[in-house]
Design a protein around this motif. Structure first.
Motif, PDB file in Angstrom:
ATOM      1  N   ASP A 261       0.806  -1.222   0.000  1.00 59.34           N
ATOM      2  CA  ASP A 261       0.000   0.000   0.000  1.00 59.34           C
ATOM      3  C   ASP A 261       0.840   1.275   0.000  1.00 59.34           C
ATOM      4  O   ASP A 261       0.363   2.337  -0.415  1.00 59.34           O
ATOM      5  N   ASP A 262       2.078   1.173   0.473  1.00 58.65           N
ATOM      6  CA  ASP A 262       2.931   2.365   0.547  1.00 58.65           C
ATOM      7  C   ASP A 262       3.955   2.419  -0.589  1.00 58.65           C
ATOM      8  O   ASP A 262       4.955   3.118  -0.491  1.00 58.65           O
ATOM      9  N   ALA A 263       3.699   1.701  -1.677  1.00 66.11           N
ATOM     10  CA  ALA A 263       4.666   1.622  -2.777  1.00 66.11           C
ATOM     11  C   ALA A 263       5.011   2.992  -3.353  1.00 66.11           C
ATOM     12  O   ALA A 263       6.134   3.214  -3.815  1.00 66.11           O
ATOM     13  N   PHE A 264       4.067   3.930  -3.311  1.00 71.90           N
ATOM     14  CA  PHE A 264       4.302   5.250  -3.907  1.00 71.90           C
ATOM     15  C   PHE A 264       4.358   6.360  -2.851  1.00 71.90           C
ATOM     16  O   PHE A 264       4.300   7.548  -3.198  1.00 71.90           O
ATOM     17  N   ALA A 265       4.488   5.964  -1.619  1.00 70.11           N
ATOM     18  CA  ALA A 265       4.535   6.951  -0.539  1.00 70.11           C
ATOM     19  C   ALA A 265       5.760   7.856  -0.687  1.00 70.11           C
ATOM     20  O   ALA A 265       6.872   7.385  -0.957  1.00 70.11           O
ATOM     21  N   GLY A 266       5.550   9.144  -0.525  1.00 69.24           N
ATOM     22  CA  GLY A 266       6.656  10.098  -0.545  1.00 69.24           C
ATOM     23  C   GLY A 266       7.132  10.514  -1.912  1.00 69.24           C
ATOM     24  O   GLY A 266       8.061  11.331  -2.017  1.00 69.24           O
ATOM     25  N   LEU A 267       6.529   9.990  -2.982  1.00 65.59           N
ATOM     26  CA  LEU A 267       6.967  10.346  -4.336  1.00 65.59           C
ATOM     27  C   LEU A 267       6.219  11.574  -4.835  1.00 65.59           C
ATOM     28  O   LEU A 267       5.006  11.688  -4.654  1.00 65.59           O
ATOM     29  N   THR A 268       6.955  12.467  -5.482  1.00 62.76           N
ATOM     30  CA  THR A 268       6.351  13.658  -6.088  1.00 62.76           C
ATOM     31  C   THR A 268       6.384  13.504  -7.600  1.00 62.76           C
ATOM     32  O   THR A 268       7.460  13.473  -8.196  1.00 62.76           O
ATOM     33  N   PRO A 269       5.233  13.362  -8.259  1.00 66.16           N
ATOM     34  CA  PRO A 269       5.222  13.126  -9.702  1.00 66.16           C
ATOM     35  C   PRO A 269       5.747  14.309 -10.497  1.00 66.16           C
ATOM     36  O   PRO A 269       5.555  15.464 -10.118  1.00 66.16           O
ATOM     37  N   ASP A 270       6.419  13.991 -11.594  1.00 68.19           N
ATOM     38  CA  ASP A 270       6.945  14.988 -12.522  1.00 68.19           C
ATOM     39  C   ASP A 270       6.245  14.760 -13.860  1.00 68.19           C
ATOM     40  O   ASP A 270       6.552  13.797 -14.569  1.00 68.19           O
ATOM     41  N   VAL A 271       5.304  15.640 -14.204  1.00 67.92           N
ATOM     42  CA  VAL A 271       4.502  15.452 -15.409  1.00 67.92           C
ATOM     43  C   VAL A 271       5.367  15.458 -16.665  1.00 67.92           C
ATOM     44  O   VAL A 271       5.179  14.647 -17.577  1.00 67.92           O
ATOM     45  N   ALA A 272       6.330  16.381 -16.741  1.00 69.13           N
ATOM     46  CA  ALA A 272       7.181  16.483 -17.934  1.00 69.13           C
ATOM     47  C   ALA A 272       7.974  15.200 -18.140  1.00 69.13           C
ATOM     48  O   ALA A 272       8.076  14.688 -19.261  1.00 69.13           O
ATOM     49  N   HIS A 273       8.539  14.689 -17.062  1.00 65.97           N
ATOM     50  CA  HIS A 273       9.272  13.423 -17.193  1.00 65.97           C
ATOM     51  C   HIS A 273       8.307  12.275 -17.482  1.00 65.97           C
ATOM     52  O   HIS A 273       8.657  11.313 -18.167  1.00 65.97           O
ATOM     53  N   GLY A 274       7.082  12.383 -16.981  1.00 64.77           N
ATOM     54  CA  GLY A 274       6.083  11.363 -17.256  1.00 64.77           C
ATOM     55  C   GLY A 274       5.809  11.215 -18.742  1.00 64.77           C
ATOM     56  O   GLY A 274       5.550  10.110 -19.222  1.00 64.77           O
ATOM     57  N   GLU A 275       5.888  12.323 -19.487  1.00 66.36           N
ATOM     58  CA  GLU A 275       5.709  12.235 -20.935  1.00 66.36           C
ATOM     59  C   GLU A 275       6.840  11.428 -21.566  1.00 66.36           C
ATOM     60  O   GLU A 275       6.608  10.633 -22.489  1.00 66.36           O
ATOM     61  N   GLN A 276       8.065  11.607 -21.091  1.00 64.79           N
ATOM     62  CA  GLN A 276       9.187  10.816 -21.601  1.00 64.79           C
ATOM     63  C   GLN A 276       8.986   9.322 -21.291  1.00 64.79           C
ATOM     64  O   GLN A 276       9.253   8.466 -22.135  1.00 64.79           O
ATOM     65  N   VAL A 277       8.479   9.027 -20.096  1.00 66.41           N
ATOM     66  CA  VAL A 277       8.187   7.638 -19.743  1.00 66.41           C
ATOM     67  C   VAL A 277       7.099   7.085 -20.662  1.00 66.41           C
ATOM     68  O   VAL A 277       7.164   5.936 -21.110  1.00 66.41           O
ATOM     69  N   PHE A 278       6.104   7.920 -20.956  1.00 67.54           N
ATOM     70  CA  PHE A 278       5.002   7.525 -21.844  1.00 67.54           C
ATOM     71  C   PHE A 278       5.524   7.057 -23.195  1.00 67.54           C
ATOM     72  O   PHE A 278       5.128   6.007 -23.709  1.00 67.54           O
TER      73      PHE A 278
END
Length: 298
Positions: free
Chosen positions: A32-49
Motif C-alpha cells: 500500500d505504501d509503494a508510492f509513498a513520498g513520491l512527487t510526480p513529474d509530469v514532464a518526465h512522465g511524458e518521456q516515460v510515456f
C-alpha cells in the motif's frame, strides 16, 4: 474401513490441493505504501510515456500527431490463446482510467493486477514493466491524467475456455513472472540505462524473444526473434548475431526509421520508432549500447 480411510485421505489431499492452488493463484498487488513520498513529474512522465510505448497500442489505428494522445484503445492482438484488445486508457473516468489511483496504475503495470483485484493477461507487458522504477510509474500516472478523455468503451477480449479463466493466470505468473534482469554483470552507466529502456520500459523482449508453448518468453534465447503471435510473420533477431549494423546506423533507425539499405521500418515497428524518436539521443545511444552487449544468439 480401509476403503473409507482411503476415501477420507483422498478428500483431504484434494482439499489441500485446492487450498494450495487458491493461495498460489491469488493476485499479489504492490504494498500500500509503494508510492509513498513520491512527487510526480509530469514532464518526465511524458518521456516515460513514449519510452513505454503506450500510444503504440492504445491510440486509435493510424492516429497521427496530437491524436496519438487520444488513448481510446481497440487495437487487436491475435494469439494462439485468443484475441486481445487494447483497452481505453484515456483520462475518461468511466471508460478510461481517469478514476484510477496511482496505486491502481502501479498494480496494473508492475503486478498485472486490475483495480478490481483480477489478474491481467500478459498481452499487457507487465512482466517487463515490473522492472520499472516506482518514480517513473508515478510520473507516467501524472502525465496520463493530462491526456484527452475519450468515452469509447473498451472491447472485451475474445478468449475461449479455459483461457478466459483469469484466476488461472495466477498459476502462469507463479511459473513465469520473472523480474530478474536478463543481462547481468559489469555494465557501464550507458549500458545500464539501455538495459532499463530495453528490458523494462521499452519491453523489447515481448516481441523479439521467442515464447514457449504457454506464451512465456524463452529468456535463454533473449531477443533472438521468433514467430508473431498470429503466426503470420516473424520478429527479427536483434542480437549481435543478426543485427550487425553500426551504432550510428541503429541510432538513425530509432530516430528516422531508415535502415542502412535505405529501407524503412514498417508494421508495428514504425510505431515503435515514432516513440524512440521522441526520446533524448542519449537514450537511443543507450539502447544501442545495450543491444551491442547482449550475447549473440544464432
Amino acid at each position: 474401513m480401509r476403503l473409507a480411510s482411503v476415501i477420507k485421505g483422498g478428500v483431504a489431499i484434494a482439499a489441500l490441493g485446492v487450498i494450495v492452488a487458491w493461495v498460489v493463484t491469488r493476485p499479489d498487488p504492490l504494498p500500500d505504501d509503494a508510492f509513498a513520498g513520491l512527487t510526480p513529474d509530469v514532464a518526465h512522465g511524458e518521456q516515460v510515456f513514449w519510452a513505454a510505448g503506450c500510444a503504440s497500442c492504445h491510440a486509435a489505428e493510424n492516429a497521427e500527431g496530437e491524436a496519438k494522445l487520444v488513448l481510446s484503445g481497440g487495437m487487436a492482438f491475435a494469439s494462439p490463446f485468443g484475441t486481445f484488445y487494447a483497452p481505453n486508457i484515456s483520462s475518461d473516468p468511466d471508460h478510461g482510467i481517469g478514476s484510477w489511483s496511482m496505486q491502481d496504475l502501479g498494480n496494473a503495470m508492475m503486478r498485472g493486477v486490475s483495480p478490481s483485484g483480477q489478474h491481467l493477461y500478459p498481452a499487457f507487458p507487465y512482466v517487463s514493466y515490473a522492472k520499472a522504477e516506482t518514480q517513473d510509474i508515478a510520473d507516467l500516472y501524472a502525465f496520463l491524467q493530462t491526456v484527452p478523455a475519450d468515452a469509447t468503451p473498451s472491447r472485451p477480449h475474445d478468449m475461449p475456455f479455459p483461457f478466459n479463466i483469469r484466476r488461472a493466470m495466477g498459476g502462469w505468473k507463479f511459473l513465469f513472472f520473472d523480474t530478474d534482469w536478463v543481462l547481468t554483470g559489469d555494465l557501464t552507466p550507458e549500458e545500464t540505462r539501455g538495459r532499463y529502456l530495453v528490458e523494462a520500459l521499452g519491453h523489447c523482449g515481448e516481441c523479439h524473444t521467442p515464447r514457449n508453448a504457454l506464451g512465456a518468453m524463452d529468456r535463454t534465447r533473449w531477443l533472438a526473434g521468433g514467430p508473431t503471435p498470429d503466426g503470420k510473420g516473424k520478429f527479427p533477431n536483434i542480437t549481435p548475431a543478426a543485427l550487425d549494423w553500426s551504432k550510428a546506423d541503429i541510432i538513425e533507425y530509432l530516430t528516422s526509421g531508415f535502415t542502412p539499405d535505405y529501407d524503412s521500418a514498417g508494421g508495428h515497428m514504425a510505431l515503435v520508432v515514432q516513440n524512440t524518436a521522441k526520446l533524448p539521443e542519449t537514450d537511443r545511444a543507450a539502447i544501442v549500447a545495450y543491444l551491442k552487449k547482449v550475447p549473440p544468439v544464432e
